[in-house]
Design an enzyme around this catalytic site. Structure first.
Site, PDB file in Angstrom:
ATOM      1  N   TRP A   1     -19.173  37.057 -36.364  1.00  9.59           N
ATOM      2  CA  TRP A   1     -17.926  37.358 -37.002  1.00  9.59           C
ATOM      3  C   TRP A   1     -18.170  38.583 -37.866  1.00  9.59           C
ATOM      4  O   TRP A   1     -17.146  39.446 -37.877  1.00  9.59           O
ATOM      5  CB  TRP A   1     -17.388  36.111 -37.249  1.00  9.59           C
TER       6      TRP A   1
ATOM      7  N   ASP B   1     -13.634  36.142 -44.992  1.00 11.76           N
ATOM      8  CA  ASP B   1     -13.308  35.479 -43.797  1.00 11.76           C
ATOM      9  C   ASP B   1     -13.695  33.675 -44.083  1.00 11.76           C
ATOM     10  O   ASP B   1     -14.985  33.505 -44.087  1.00 11.76           O
ATOM     11  CB  ASP B   1     -14.041  35.984 -42.475  1.00 11.76           C
TER      12      ASP B   1
ATOM     13  N   LYS C   1     -10.436  25.955 -36.976  1.00  9.90           N
ATOM     14  CA  LYS C   1     -11.701  25.236 -37.346  1.00  9.90           C
ATOM     15  C   LYS C   1     -11.449  24.023 -38.322  1.00  9.90           C
ATOM     16  O   LYS C   1     -11.865  22.855 -38.025  1.00  9.90           O
ATOM     17  CB  LYS C   1     -12.571  26.430 -37.969  1.00  9.90           C
TER      18      LYS C   1
END
Ligand SMILES: *Cc1c(COP(=O)(O)O)cnc(C)c1O
Length: 355
Positions: free
Chosen positions: A100, A167, A191
């Site tokens: 990511w 993030d 998530k």
């Protein structure tokens, strides 16, 4: 039978939240209308959006500190683009701790120079780099707090003379840190916050309006702030379910209380991974292990079939590791009860007893 869901995302949410959301699909607040068919401009939905935003700021301890909460679309992946487009004037520093981060870096390069100040790519991201220096002349520093795929987590964040951007897709609302050290936090809901379809962005307003480029309205944070996350039709249902989940978290004592439970779950599983000779952890240093996603392998692949049969019999779902790591990944988000982790540990012990 309800399964024990260890999936990395979209992920487990509390059963109470599912029940309330299911009822709201049929009839929202005794209005005779479904939450899915009401206008996003209706009083009912505006109240949901306001509640979702205020709970987000409250649970992170960021009320009245110059932050705005936004619920946007396009996932965390769109934030890789948007944050750079809105903040990157000439140069930005990124910490590369996984897939990511790597994607965030690639997107930022469309807008300016990106310095990768440290990376753990050399070891398939099985550790968190430390002792790096962040230059003073960058527009911001970007990191990923929890690396969902690899099971590593930043336990400390660097002090820097530049805005910190993070993030937090897979560990937001899971642990108590000083969130005011960040200027921008973003997280895909699916998530640890809600269903897929919305992304929480928490932004310190004072960092905006510093770049010289023209930004298309839909990608400009100012548009979304001005229109209170209603610049375009928001993901009504995803925001609603996220709001229910944040209410659930608040009722259970908020982030500090859930952190204790998350640590308990993680300690239980990691101690079994370390004790049981049939298993080994993927992350090379204990201090980098994630409390959210525990990654581990069998020490002998011939146990794969019996292990997976036992998992199936126990009703354990979603334990397969990401394809770039292999093995297993147990995601233990806020809604996962300790009992489910206990059950997984019992299955690991049962495998040992069988062999
Ligand atoms: C899942 C994930 C993403 C990607 O999220 P999308 O909402 O699918 O774009 C980004 N960062 C992290 C840390 C993730 O876990």
């Amino acid at each position: 039978m309800k399964k024990h869901n260890f999936s990395a995302g979209p992920s487990i949410l509390p059963q109470e939240v599912f029940k309330e959301a299911a009822a709201a699909i049929l009839d929202y607040n005794n209005s005779g209308l479904s939450i899915l068919e009401i206008s996003h401009r209706s009083k009912d939905f505006i109240a949901v959006m306001e509640k979702a935003k205020s709970l987000s700021l409250e649970l992170l301890g960021l009320e009245n500190k110059g932050y705005q909460a936004l619920f946007l679309q396009g996932g965390a992946s769109t934030q890789f683009v948007m944050l750079a487009q809105n903040l990157l004037e000439s140069k930005a520093a990124y910490l590369n701790t996984g897939t990511w981060s790597d994607k965030a870096i690639k997107e930022a390069r469309f807008f300016g120079e990106v310095i990768e100040i440290a990376s753990s790519k050399d070891k398939n991201y099985n550790y968190i780099p430390k002792n790096y220096e962040i230059p003073d002349d960058v527009d911001y520093f970007h990191c990923t707090s929890n690396n969902t795929i690899y099971g590593t987590q930043l336990k400390e964040f660097p002090k820097a003379n530049t805005p910190l951007v993070c993030d937090m897709s897979s560990d937001i609302f899971s642990r108590n840190i000083d969130f005011s050290q960040f200027s921008l936090i973003y997280a895909g809901a699916q998530k640890n916050m809600g269903p897929a379809g919305t992304t929480l962005v928490i932004i310190k307003e004072s960092i905006l309006n510093k770049v010289s480029r023209a930004i298309p309205n839909i990608l400009n944070y100012n548009s979304h702030i001005d229109k209170e996350s209603m610049y375009n039709t928001p993901a009504v249902f995803a925001v609603y379910v996220s709001m229910l989940n944040l209410q659930w978290l608040k009722a259970r004592g908020g982030v500090a209380a859930i952190e204790k439970q998350n640590n308990e779950k993680a300690a239980l599983l990691y101690s079994e991974i370390d004790r049981n000779s049939l298993f080994e952890g993927f992350v090379s240093r204990d201090e980098d292990r994630s409390a959210m996603n525990a990654t581990f392998n069998l020490t002998d692949e011939t146990f794969k079939e019996p292990f997976e049969t036992l998992l199936k019999e126990a009703g354990i779902s979603g334990l397969n590791g990401h394809r770039s790591v292999g093995g297993y990944r147990a995601s233990m988000y806020n809604a996962m009860p300790l009992e489910s982790v206990q059950l997984l540990v019992e299955v690991m012990q049962e495998l040992e007893n069988k062999i």
